[in-house]
Write a protein that holds these residues in place. Structure first.
Motif, PDB file in Angstrom:
ATOM      1  N   TYR A  60       0.857  -1.216   0.102  1.00  0.00           N
ATOM      2  CA  TYR A  60       0.329  -0.001  -0.128  1.00  0.00           C
ATOM      3  C   TYR A  60       1.153   1.261   0.050  1.00  0.00           C
ATOM      4  O   TYR A  60       2.149   1.080   0.367  1.00  0.00           O
ATOM      5  CB  TYR A  60      -0.738  -0.029   1.147  1.00  0.00           C
TER       6      TYR A  60
ATOM      7  N   ASN B 190       0.101   5.166   0.940  1.00  0.00           N
ATOM      8  CA  ASN B 190      -1.148   6.113   1.032  1.00  0.00           C
ATOM      9  C   ASN B 190      -2.385   5.752   1.465  1.00  0.00           C
ATOM     10  O   ASN B 190      -3.399   6.021   0.881  1.00  0.00           O
ATOM     11  CB  ASN B 190      -1.288   7.455   0.601  1.00  0.00           C
ATOM     12  N   LYS B 191      -2.306   4.552   1.899  1.00  0.00           N
ATOM     13  CA  LYS B 191      -4.037   3.927   1.871  1.00  0.00           C
ATOM     14  C   LYS B 191      -4.297   2.844   0.243  1.00  0.00           C
ATOM     15  O   LYS B 191      -5.570   2.776   0.684  1.00  0.00           O
ATOM     16  CB  LYS B 191      -5.035   4.516   2.867  1.00  0.00           C
TER      17      LYS B 191
ATOM     18  N   GLN C 225       4.024  -1.276   3.423  1.00  0.00           N
ATOM     19  CA  GLN C 225       3.340   0.076   3.545  1.00  0.00           C
ATOM     20  C   GLN C 225       4.782   0.471   2.535  1.00  0.00           C
ATOM     21  O   GLN C 225       6.030   0.279   3.085  1.00  0.00           O
ATOM     22  CB  GLN C 225       3.379   0.679   4.848  1.00  0.00           C
TER      23      GLN C 225
END
Length: 53
Positions: A5, A7-8, A44
């Motif tokens: 991911y 930024n989400k 992330q």
């Protein structure tokens, strides 16, 4: 499978567990990502310029 991911937003799914600070290229979009954090199976990352930049 390890979803990655930025930024989400899911950008790709990895078949292996990366290490922090790994630089990964998405072959479909030719974009580079740097791994910031690995939590369980969630990765992330942030977009980067590529190796050596």
């Amino acid at each position: 499978m390890f979803p990655m991911y930025v930024n989400k937003e899911r950008v790709m799914v990895l078949s292996y567990k990366p290490k922090i600070d790994d630089v990964i290229k998405d072959d479909k979009t030719s974009k580079w990502y740097k791994v910031l954090k690995v939590e369980g199976r969630t990765v992330q990352a942030r977009k980067t310029m590529g190796l050596g930049y």
